[in-house]
Design a protein around this motif. Structure first.
Motif, PDB file in Angstrom:
ATOM      1  N   THR A   1      35.731  58.447  24.960  1.00 38.32           N
ATOM      2  CA  THR A   1      34.539  58.266  25.794  1.00 38.32           C
ATOM      3  C   THR A   1      34.867  58.230  27.270  1.00 38.32           C
ATOM      4  N   GLY A   2      36.126  58.075  27.605  1.00 39.17           N
ATOM      5  CA  GLY A   2      36.497  58.028  29.013  1.00 39.17           C
ATOM      6  C   GLY A   2      36.306  56.666  29.649  1.00 39.17           C
ATOM      7  N   ARG A   3      35.865  55.688  28.882  1.00 39.44           N
ATOM      8  CA  ARG A   3      35.690  54.351  29.439  1.00 39.44           C
ATOM      9  C   ARG A   3      37.027  53.617  29.389  1.00 39.44           C
ATOM     10  N   PRO A   4      37.495  53.096  30.509  1.00 43.24           N
ATOM     11  CA  PRO A   4      38.790  52.427  30.495  1.00 43.24           C
ATOM     12  C   PRO A   4      38.728  51.126  29.732  1.00 43.24           C
ATOM     13  N   SER A   5      39.800  50.805  29.078  1.00 40.10           N
ATOM     14  CA  SER A   5      39.906  49.528  28.390  1.00 40.10           C
ATOM     15  C   SER A   5      41.350  49.081  28.465  1.00 40.10           C
ATOM     16  N   GLU A   6      41.590  47.828  28.156  1.00 40.75           N
ATOM     17  CA  GLU A   6      42.952  47.336  28.176  1.00 40.75           C
ATOM     18  C   GLU A   6      43.744  47.964  27.044  1.00 40.75           C
ATOM     19  N   VAL A   7      45.002  48.301  27.356  1.00 40.35           N
ATOM     20  CA  VAL A   7      45.858  48.861  26.324  1.00 40.35           C
ATOM     21  C   VAL A   7      46.137  47.794  25.293  1.00 40.35           C
ATOM     22  N   GLY A   8      46.417  48.252  24.093  1.00 43.13           N
ATOM     23  CA  GLY A   8      46.697  47.331  23.015  1.00 43.13           C
ATOM     24  C   GLY A   8      48.146  47.392  22.592  1.00 43.13           C
ATOM     25  N   GLY A   9      48.416  46.748  21.489  1.00 40.53           N
ATOM     26  CA  GLY A   9      49.789  46.681  21.006  1.00 40.53           C
ATOM     27  C   GLY A   9      50.005  47.417  19.705  1.00 40.53           C
ATOM     28  N   ASP A  10      49.172  48.423  19.417  1.00 40.33           N
ATOM     29  CA  ASP A  10      49.354  49.193  18.187  1.00 40.33           C
ATOM     30  C   ASP A  10      50.564  50.112  18.304  1.00 40.33           C
TER      31      ASP A  10
ATOM     32  N   ILE B   1      26.763  45.003  39.482  1.00 35.46           N
ATOM     33  CA  ILE B   1      27.869  45.783  40.024  1.00 35.46           C
ATOM     34  C   ILE B   1      29.186  45.211  39.522  1.00 35.46           C
ATOM     35  N   GLY B   2      30.039  46.081  39.027  1.00 33.74           N
ATOM     36  CA  GLY B   2      31.358  45.655  38.575  1.00 33.74           C
ATOM     37  C   GLY B   2      31.455  45.395  37.091  1.00 33.74           C
ATOM     38  N   ASN B   3      30.406  45.741  36.322  1.00 32.31           N
ATOM     39  CA  ASN B   3      30.483  45.571  34.875  1.00 32.31           C
ATOM     40  C   ASN B   3      31.397  46.612  34.239  1.00 32.31           C
ATOM     41  N   SER B   4      31.671  47.674  34.960  1.00 31.27           N
ATOM     42  CA  SER B   4      32.549  48.722  34.462  1.00 31.27           C
ATOM     43  C   SER B   4      33.788  48.778  35.346  1.00 31.27           C
ATOM     44  N   LEU B   5      34.897  49.172  34.753  1.00 25.83           N
ATOM     45  CA  LEU B   5      36.126  49.358  35.506  1.00 25.83           C
ATOM     46  C   LEU B   5      36.345  50.822  35.833  1.00 25.83           C
ATOM     47  N   ASP B   6      35.268  51.590  35.777  1.00 27.78           N
ATOM     48  CA  ASP B   6      35.316  52.993  36.156  1.00 27.78           C
ATOM     49  C   ASP B   6      34.791  53.135  37.583  1.00 27.78           C
ATOM     50  N   LEU B   7      35.507  53.877  38.441  1.00 30.32           N
ATOM     51  CA  LEU B   7      35.144  53.956  39.847  1.00 30.32           C
ATOM     52  C   LEU B   7      33.772  54.564  40.040  1.00 30.32           C
ATOM     53  N   GLU B   8      33.513  55.705  39.411  1.00 30.92           N
ATOM     54  CA  GLU B   8      32.234  56.377  39.591  1.00 30.92           C
ATOM     55  C   GLU B   8      31.085  55.545  39.039  1.00 30.92           C
ATOM     56  N   THR B   9      31.310  54.885  37.905  1.00 30.71           N
ATOM     57  CA  THR B   9      30.260  54.038  37.337  1.00 30.71           C
ATOM     58  C   THR B   9      29.927  52.881  38.259  1.00 30.71           C
ATOM     59  N   THR B  10      30.929  52.279  38.874  1.00 31.14           N
ATOM     60  CA  THR B  10      30.691  51.187  39.807  1.00 31.14           C
ATOM     61  C   THR B  10      29.873  51.658  41.002  1.00 31.14           C
ATOM     62  N   ALA B  11      30.165  52.868  41.497  1.00 31.57           N
ATOM     63  CA  ALA B  11      29.384  53.414  42.618  1.00 31.57           C
ATOM     64  C   ALA B  11      27.931  53.619  42.210  1.00 31.57           C
ATOM     65  N   ARG B  12      27.707  54.122  41.005  1.00 31.35           N
ATOM     66  CA  ARG B  12      26.321  54.322  40.539  1.00 31.35           C
ATOM     67  C   ARG B  12      25.610  52.986  40.357  1.00 31.35           C
ATOM     68  N   GLU B  13      26.338  51.958  39.944  1.00 29.35           N
ATOM     69  CA  GLU B  13      25.725  50.638  39.795  1.00 29.35           C
ATOM     70  C   GLU B  13      25.230  50.115  41.141  1.00 29.35           C
ATOM     71  N   LEU B  14      25.954  50.383  42.215  1.00 28.17           N
ATOM     72  CA  LEU B  14      25.495  49.980  43.541  1.00 28.17           C
ATOM     73  C   LEU B  14      24.165  50.644  43.874  1.00 28.17           C
ATOM     74  N   LEU B  15      24.046  51.935  43.605  1.00 26.05           N
ATOM     75  CA  LEU B  15      22.807  52.643  43.935  1.00 26.05           C
ATOM     76  C   LEU B  15      21.660  52.198  43.036  1.00 26.05           C
TER      77      LEU B  15
END
Length: 865
Positions: A500-509, A303-317
């Motif tokens: 892909t809709g997966r959140p990631s840290e913004v970069g400096g490009d 649980i918590g490997n993703s920073l996506d809310l819905e993915t985290t909920a699915r990881e719990l289940l």
């Protein structure tokens, strides 16, 4: 005996139904050895005639005393078997026996060296016999005697065995049963009776069906028959039942083994049972604790490997189904999901929630623990009086009543609490047939929900910061479609994992297109190393610095040198001041306190179609000339910004008409799936047709390089060369003499009339006159006048002097000093820049019909006085 037939219903041999309580009428006469107690004791007998001599000698006597009948018959037993020093006493006893008296005693005897079976006995071996002598009479009425002899050692062994058996059977702390061949209890001990009631005798004759439920009794009966038939022992067989007058389910561990008579005949089964209910409960609790620890360990890992809310909920289940429950759902507050900054839930628990996750190990029927079916993704709210709403209000778990006839028998509604804030609700359910939730399960459910809630809240906070960083990052990029003189521009910017809709840290490009005086354009692409908001802020500072330095019209290498000094202070306290100190002490700069960045800075001149490049550790630009294959330009990369210590080199390249220039960041060509060189080759190979529309070329590049799986930001800037036509350029050289001012006005007027720009003639003549006059007064060498027509009209006056013009405010009594003020009033923009051979002063006028409204020259002149 042969005249008495055996019962037709009984086979000859040992009877399976023999009982101590059987009436005499049921006796069975057998022709085979009965395997009775006599067989075990081995009773011997002989008789003594009236003369005191042995007249009958049994086979058992031969076996016990080791003397054959032919030797024993006719002998005096006293003389033959009694020690000499006991013979006198023996003779007196014999006389008493023949006189009609019974006698019982223990008599030592000598065993001959050879026994009746021919076995060699130890010489001088002695025996001890218990003898029972009963007087009798012969057919003639004479006195005689019958003697029964038993080996004392056998009797003592029987006494010991009986005592040991009584101690074990009667004093054992375990339930002890002796079960006969009819599977009936023959004997029970006190421990067994204390559990099932009554006295031990009350249990005689009962079977397992009198103690156990039918299904369990059938299983145990089958096991007893198997032990009786095969002789295989059973160890630690678990039996479940109920004690009398108790609804508590009990568990016993039973050991079974077959019991034999002295002759080896199976006579029944020994049952040794102990109550393991407490042990079983302890084992179950230990297993539950191990399971819970394993679930918590798995939850921490998954649980918590993703920073996506819905993915985290699915990881719990994924963790709890089916290891902890059969069905589960997660509802999150709708306000939290849409990024609302207000508290996610109302105090009364009635705020809207969205079902973001559902899992079932039983069926695909939607879970509806509250009696209402809620499909996945639906927005809903719980009734105020429902257990779920109560759980949301109080922040404590609640049991949800099961529906009549439903699939679910036990449901827990557990609020997901993070940092004293409820973010949603998890429901865990067990189907009928599973064990209901207990207190330990409730505690585990709360812990699992809390862990997921913290991860979800962290994801929410991250998403908020991520969105802010993206807003900041995008605000720093050029708005809309950049325009440049002599260039067709197309660009793409993709944040990491945007597709892909997966959140990631913004970069400096970043990339930028900066219009410079003289129909020149600066093209910039850079990348701040690192991720996160600080990298985005550093990118913004560098981009702002680039625009500022570009406005000074510095050479590309000089721009990068200034950027390097700024970059060395971005990560340290003091900002630009720190950068200034680092620039003064480049060898002392601590790289841990700076942000490193790469950058390509290029300046394109639309008149000459020449482009000057400078590179600070960035990937090389790619050029595609018409009809040629794409190639990477050999621009010395230099060191990244922020390192310092080395100058940057410039490379000037003449770009043919229609050539395609591409600047990019490493996110486009670098991936964990392939090396950088392979990505660069793929990028070069994707630029096959420079004649296609630039937007199509950008899309083709992104599709070819599979950029929608990018993990890093992507910045792509493409420009097609469209040089300024020669008929749009007017270029003249004027001698350094006063009449050149009038000549410059004439040349400008004639050129504007040729371009059909008559409305600009008066203003242009006035301003050209001012600039040429300044060049004559303050400059050096020849004077060059150039007019450029594109989207605007640009006028440039060149000379060899190095002194830059400075605009000042003239006093009312001053005769001069108002020329540059006039240029500022009448032009859209003006300025000056250094050149390799002096300086250039320029001004820009919008073309007729443009939105900009110029001041009237006469009014402007009057306003200066």
């Amino acid at each position: 005996m042969s005249e008495i037939p055996a019962r037709a219903s009984e086979p000859e041999g040992p009877s399976d139904g023999a009982s101590d309580d059987a009436p005499f009428a049921d006796a069975v006469w057998q022709s085979s050895p009965p395997g009775s107690i006599y067989d075990y004791v081995k009773v011997a007998s002989f008789s003594i005639g009236p003369d005191g001599l042995v007249d009958q000698w049994s086979l058992r006597a031969e076996q016990l005393l080791g003397i054959r009948a032919e030797r024993a018959v006719g002998t005096d037993p006293i003389e033959a078997f009694i020690d000499p020093d006991l013979r006198e006493r023996g003779q007196r006893k014999m006389a008493e026996i023949l006189d009609g008296r019974e006698w019982t005693g223990v008599v030592p005897f000598r065993v001959p060296d050879d026994d009746a079976d021919g076995e060699r006995r130890r010489r001088g071996q002695r025996g001890l016999a218990e003898v029972y002598v009963m007087p009798t009479r012969t057919e003639d009425g004479e006195k005689a005697a019958v003697c029964i002899v038993v080996d004392v050692r056998v009797l003592r062994s029987i006494e010991t065995d009986l005592a040991a058996s009584q101690a074990i059977f009667g004093q054992s702390p375990f339930g002890f049963l002796l079960i006969d061949r009819d599977l009936r209890v023959r004997r029970a001990n006190e421990r067994f009776a204390s559990v099932f009631g009554g006295t031990p005798d009350d249990h005689r004759g009962k079977g397992v069906h009198d103690y156990l439920p039918r299904v369990e009794a059938d299983r145990v009966s089958a096991t007893l028959r198997r032990v009786l038939e095969t002789g295989d022992s059973i160890t630690d067989m678990h039996v479940t039942g109920f004690a009398p007058n108790s609804d508590e389910r009990r568990h016993w561990s039973v050991n079974l083994y077959r019991v034999h008579s002295g002759s080896g005949r199976p006579i029944g089964i020994s049952w040794l049972g102990t109550d393991i209910t407490a042990r079983r409960e302890a084992a179950r609790e230990a297993a539950s604790a191990r399971r819970n620890l394993a679930l918590l360990n798995e939850a921490g890992a998954r649980i918590g490997n993703s920073l996506d809310l819905e993915t985290t909920a699915r990881e719990l289940l994924d963790v709890v189904v089916p290891g902890f429950c059969d069905l589960a759902t997660v509802d999150l507050y709708q306000g939290l999901l849409v990024g609302d900054e207000t508290p996610p839930g109302l105090a009364d628990g009635s705020a809207e929630l969205r079902r973001v996750a559902f899992s079932s190990a039983v069926s695909d029927v939607p879970f509806h623990g509250t009696g209402e079916r809620v499909r996945l993704g639906a927005v809903h709210h719980y009734p105020f009086n429902s257990p779920c709403a109560d759980a949301l209000r109080t922040g404590r778990p609640r049991a949800v009543p099961a529906e009549d006839g439903g699939l679910v028998q036990s449901t827990l509604a557990v609020p997901m609490v993070a940092h004293d804030t409820v973010v949603g609700l998890a429901q865990f359910a067990r189907a009928k047939g599973s064990e209901p939730f207990g207190d330990r399960d409730r505690d585990l459910a709360v812990e699992l929900a809390a862990r997921a809630a913290v991860c979800i809240d962290n994801a929410r906070l991250y998403r908020r910061e991520h969105e802010r960083a993206l807003i900041l990052q995008r605000s720093l990029l050029p708005p809309g479609d950049p325009e440049a003189s002599g260039l067709d521009i197309a660009c793409r910017y993709l944040p990491g994992n945007a597709a892909t809709g997966r959140p990631s840290e913004v970069g400096g490009d970043w990339f930028d297109v900066i219009e410079l005086p003289g129909h020149r354009t600066a093209l910039v692409v850079g990348d701040v190393m690192g991720r996160g908001l600080r990298a985005a802020v550093a990118m913004g500072e560098l981009r702002t610095a680039v625009r500022t330095l570009a406005g000074l019209d510095l050479e590309p290498a000089e721009v990068l040198a200034q950027l390097d000094e700024i970059a060395r202070g971005l990560g340290a306290p003091g900002g630009v001041q720190q950068a200034t100190r680092a620039a003064r002490r480049p060898r002392e700069a601590d790289l841990s306190e700076v942000y490193l960045a790469t950058c390509v800075y290029a300046v394109y001149d639309a008149v000459t179609r020449r482009c000057t490049f400078a590179n600070a550790g960035h990937l090389p630009p790619v050029l595609v000339e018409p009809g040629e294959s794409a190639l990477m330009l050999d621009v010395p990369p230099g060191l990244p910004l922020g390192v310092g210590g080395e100058p940057f080199e410039e490379v000037e390249v003449e770009l043919p008409e229609g050539a395609l220039l591409a600047l990019y960041t490493d996110g486009l060509v670098e991936s964990r799936d392939h090396p950088l060189d392979e990505g660069l080759q793929s990028f070069v190979g994707a630029l096959t047709d420079s004649t296609r529309p630039l937007e199509d070329v950008c899309d083709q590049v992104l599709d070819t390089l599979d950029s929608h799986h990018a993990e890093d930001d992507i910045a792509l800037l493409m420009a097609r060369v469209q040089g300024l036509p020669s008929e749009s350029v007017g270029d003249w050289t004027l001698p350094r003499e006063p009449r050149s001012v009038g000549r410059a006005r004439e040349l400008a007027r004639d050129q504007l009339l040729d371009w059909d720009l008559e409305p600009l003639v008066d203003t242009t003549e006035l301003l050209v006159s001012e600039l040429v006059t300044n060049a004559l007064r303050y400059g050096e060498g020849e004077i060059r006048l150039r007019l450029l027509l594109d989207r605007t009209l640009v006028c440039e006056v060149w000379d060899s002097g190095l002194i830059q013009p400075r605009r000042r405010r003239a006093r009312d009594t001053d005769e001069g000093g108002r020329g540059l003020q006039l240029v500022g009033l009448l032009s859209a923009a003006w300025g000056s820049r250094r050149t390799p051979r002096g300086k250039t002063v320029w001004f820009e006028l919008p073309l007729p019909g443009a939105d900009t409204q110029l001041a009237d020259p006469a009014e402007a002149l009057l306003s200066l006085f």
